[in-house]
Design an enzyme around this catalytic site. Structure first.
Site, PDB file in Angstrom:
ATOM      1  N   GLU A  49       0.838  -1.207   0.000  1.00 39.29           N
ATOM      2  CA  GLU A  49       0.000   0.000   0.000  1.00 39.29           C
ATOM      3  C   GLU A  49       0.872   1.255   0.000  1.00 39.29           C
ATOM      4  O   GLU A  49       0.600   2.220  -0.731  1.00 39.29           O
ATOM      5  CB  GLU A  49      -0.911  -0.004   1.226  1.00 39.29           C
ATOM      6  N   ASP A  53       0.739   3.886  -3.082  1.00 39.25           N
ATOM      7  CA  ASP A  53       0.368   5.278  -2.847  1.00 39.25           C
ATOM      8  C   ASP A  53       1.339   6.218  -3.559  1.00 39.25           C
ATOM      9  O   ASP A  53       0.931   7.196  -4.195  1.00 39.25           O
ATOM     10  CB  ASP A  53       0.354   5.550  -1.343  1.00 39.25           C
ATOM     11  N   ASP A 122      -7.231   1.283   0.500  1.00 36.49           N
ATOM     12  CA  ASP A 122      -5.893   0.786   0.844  1.00 36.49           C
ATOM     13  C   ASP A 122      -5.522  -0.410  -0.029  1.00 36.49           C
ATOM     14  O   ASP A 122      -4.376  -0.526  -0.498  1.00 36.49           O
ATOM     15  CB  ASP A 122      -5.841   0.374   2.317  1.00 36.49           C
ATOM     16  N   GLU A 125      -4.473   0.629  -3.571  1.00 41.24           N
ATOM     17  CA  GLU A 125      -3.095   1.109  -3.627  1.00 41.24           C
ATOM     18  C   GLU A 125      -2.109  -0.052  -3.521  1.00 41.24           C
ATOM     19  O   GLU A 125      -1.070  -0.057  -4.196  1.00 41.24           O
ATOM     20  CB  GLU A 125      -2.855   2.129  -2.515  1.00 41.24           C
TER      21      GLU A 125
END
Length: 235
Positions: A49, A53, A122, A125
């Site tokens: 994650e 991101d 989440d 990502e």
């Protein structure tokens, strides 16, 4: 039935537009910490994650820069925020079918974890991070562009519609070295009041608008004025 059945990830890979050379990366991207705590010995998707991101921020920033050359830095930031947030990412996650594939602990699953925006965003990502590791930057960028280009175009249109006052002020400063002046009036009872705005530039009325609030009336007047003043000057 085993306590933690493994999901079939074939359709998810099809929706992602990426077939994994290392399917274990995708599996890890779907592993919520609640599941890892129950089964033991498994790594959660949190590190992926983190990576996803960063990848998402980079790709969206580049897309915004390349595709929306008319937007200033502040509007580029607004555009990025409109598509990179938990709610927007959760919507994308639902569309591509991440929810049913999540590896969740029994308690989290029973509590509706497969539809929680925070878990879905989440996981999206994390999946993007997995695509980046498996297929490289090009695969990740291709996936993001396919999933977000239309969303960004729609968001850019909304930004333009909502910000005629700003673009008008920029135009009048550039062409007339002055700022627009708004004159507001209203009519009707308090519960049905209508507002009317007139925008004046360099002593001339260049736009009028109305709305249910001062802000809406000013925006409508600014839109009319901007459309008028942005026309090519006849010679």
């Amino acid at each position: 039935m085993p306590p933690h059945p493994e999901p079939d990830l074939t359709e998810l890979q099809r929706n992602l537009g990426h077939e994994f050379s290392d399917p274990s990366l995708l599996r890890r991207a779907l592993a919520h910490r609640s599941w890892c705590a129950e089964v033991g010995g498994e790594e959660s998707n949190e590190r992926l994650e983190f990576l996803g991101d960063a990848v998402l921020g980079w790709v969206i920033a580049e897309l915004a820069f390349r595709q929306h050359t008319d937007l200033a830095e502040g509007k580029l930031t607004d555009l990025r925020k409109s598509v990179v947030n938990a709610s927007a990412l959760a919507e994308v996650a639902v569309e591509i079918g991440i929810g049913p594939c999540l590896l969740l602990g029994k308690g989290e699953s029973a509590a509706g974890g497969r539809s929680k925006p925070s878990i879905l965003s989440d996981a999206f990502e994390a999946v993007l991070g997995a695509v980046y590791l498996d297929g490289g930057a090009e695969a990740a960028a291709t996936m993001v562009e396919r999933l977000f280009a239309q969303r960004m175009a729609s968001a850019a249109l909304r930004l333009d519609r909502l910000d005629y006052k700003t673009v008008l002020q920029e135009l009048t400063a550039r062409r007339f070295d002055t700022a627009p002046v708004y004159v507001i009036s209203d009519s009707g009872p308090d519960h049905e009041k209508r507002f009317f705005a007139t925008v004046i530039v360099a002593g001339q009325t260049v736009g009028k608008g109305e709305g249910r609030s001062k802000k809406l009336a000013e925006q409508a007047a600014a839109e009319q004025a901007w459309l008028e003043l942005s026309q090519p000057v006849a010679h």
